[in-house]
Design a protein around this motif. Sequence first.
Motif, PDB file in Angstrom:
ATOM      1  N   LYS A  66       0.813  -1.222   0.000  1.00  0.00           N
ATOM      2  CA  LYS A  66       0.000   0.000   0.000  1.00  0.00           C
ATOM      3  C   LYS A  66       0.847   1.273   0.000  1.00  0.00           C
ATOM      4  CE  LYS A  66      -3.587  -2.637   0.165  1.00  0.00           C
ATOM      5  NZ  LYS A  66      -4.306  -2.911  -1.103  1.00  0.00           N
ATOM      6  N   ILE A  67       2.144   1.123  -0.172  1.00  0.00           N
ATOM      7  CA  ILE A  67       3.036   2.284  -0.187  1.00  0.00           C
ATOM      8  C   ILE A  67       2.976   2.957  -1.561  1.00  0.00           C
ATOM      9  CG2 ILE A  67       5.475   2.971  -0.093  1.00  0.00           C
ATOM     10  CD1 ILE A  67       5.936   0.854   1.996  1.00  0.00           C
ATOM     11  N   PRO A  68       2.971   4.292  -1.622  1.00  0.00           N
ATOM     12  CA  PRO A  68       2.956   4.973  -2.935  1.00  0.00           C
ATOM     13  C   PRO A  68       4.148   4.561  -3.796  1.00  0.00           C
ATOM     14  CG  PRO A  68       2.507   6.535  -1.167  1.00  0.00           C
ATOM     15  CD  PRO A  68       2.909   5.257  -0.508  1.00  0.00           C
ATOM     16  N   THR A  69       3.932   4.585  -5.104  1.00  0.00           N
ATOM     17  CA  THR A  69       4.943   4.103  -6.045  1.00  0.00           C
ATOM     18  C   THR A  69       6.284   4.806  -5.873  1.00  0.00           C
ATOM     19  OG1 THR A  69       3.233   3.526  -7.653  1.00  0.00           O
ATOM     20  CG2 THR A  69       5.457   3.805  -8.496  1.00  0.00           C
ATOM     21  N   HIS A  70       6.281   6.126  -5.708  1.00  0.00           N
ATOM     22  CA  HIS A  70       7.561   6.842  -5.620  1.00  0.00           C
ATOM     23  C   HIS A  70       8.349   6.439  -4.382  1.00  0.00           C
ATOM     24  CE1 HIS A  70       5.042   9.485  -3.074  1.00  0.00           C
ATOM     25  NE2 HIS A  70       6.168   9.890  -2.523  1.00  0.00           N
TER      26      HIS A  70
END
Length: 231
Positions: A66-70
């Motif tokens: 669930k961590i943002p791509t960047h």
Amino acid sequence: MLNVKNLNVYYGLIHALKNINFHIEEHEIVTLIGSNGAGKTSTLNAIVNSVKSKGQIEFFGVNIAKIPTHKIIHRGIALVPEGRRVFTNLSIDENLRMGAYHNDENFERLRLKMYEIFPRLKERANQMAGTMSGGEQQMLAIARALMGEPKLLMLDEPSLGLAPKVIGELFDVIKNLKNEGITVLLVEQNAFLALGIANRAYVLENGQITLEDEANALLGNVEIKKRYLGG
């Protein structure tokens, strides 16, 4: 290093990935093989959270699902997508700088290293990427990803549409990345080439992993030969 558990991906009513499980150890080359539509690209996109997924994706013990791509990129995962997607209106040097956007202090060192790995790019450092051949663009796409010094490099169909000589050069580079301490997850239409450089492989069929083995063993597997290696 990477541990994927019960990964599911849906596109509307289409269940693209169905509870797949696999792992990658450091300094391995692992390949996913399967026919078009089997779910290979969806797997890579789920790992970098560019498609919604359910399940666990652990990278060095931390669930990154669930961590943002960047932030996933900052943690050390890079994806070279199918179709290369270089910045066509920027030069080779400028593309490399974009790859080092969160690692700018190491730009010059890494730039020189990329030109050692890909001498053809050095000759064209100021050339616009959009004017390069497909093979040169693929080299640039890989070099741009390596500028971030990833721990895990994911490649989606790197040989697609390229001449045999260029494919040979690219696969030599991919094979040598292990010696640089980089782990590789490879999705490749040419199963024979992929199995030839990989340590281990997973076979994806209709969104499910149906077989897992050492790459050499799969090269000798009668069923795999029949389905993916031209008999």
